[in-house]
Design a protein around this motif. Structure first.
Motif: not given
Length: 131
Positions: A29-38, A44-52, A92-97, A114-116
């Protein structure tokens, strides 16, 4: 099995643009949010954006606000990060979570940087911005 796959990274000149994609598999389903980190070299890795994926809400940190735009694909389990006016300091290396554990899935406050808050991670894609 949950899997997140980033794509779209590369080498671009300062002032240029790239669009990153994060394809998600393993959710029904679509019940999640995606964070973008770099993570830049030596930093240190930092969060830069979020898309629900649930409601399309977005959040950006000040360093990318006005230059980066997140969006969701209504037909595919994919989230995008459009990056314009790129600067060398964006290298940077960009990650999605993915945040899946609830109880909410919107990107309405700074906890989304926040990564957690996230449950699953991709392996990253390199973005290099030359001067």
């Amino acid at each position: 099995q949950v899997r997140l796959a980033e794509s779209g990274g590369g080498l671009v000149q300062a002032g240029g643009s790239l669009r990153l994609s994060c394809e998600v598999s393993g959710f029904s389903d679509d019940y999640y949010a995606i964070g973008w980190f770099r993570q830049a070299p030596g930093k240190e890795r930092e969060g830069v954006a979020c898309v629900s994926k649930t409601d399309g809400s977005t959040y950006y940190v000040n360093s990318v606000k006005g230059r980066f735009t997140g969006s969701r694909d209504s037909a595919k389990p994919t989230v995008y990060l459009q990056m314009n006016s790129l600067k060398p300091e964006d290298t940077a290396v960009y990650y999605c979570a993915a945040h899946r554990s609830g109880p909410y899935y919107d990107c309405s406050n700074s906890i989304v940087t926040q990564e957690g808050w996230y449950d699953y991670w991709g392996r990253g894609t390199q973005v290099t911005v030359s001067r």
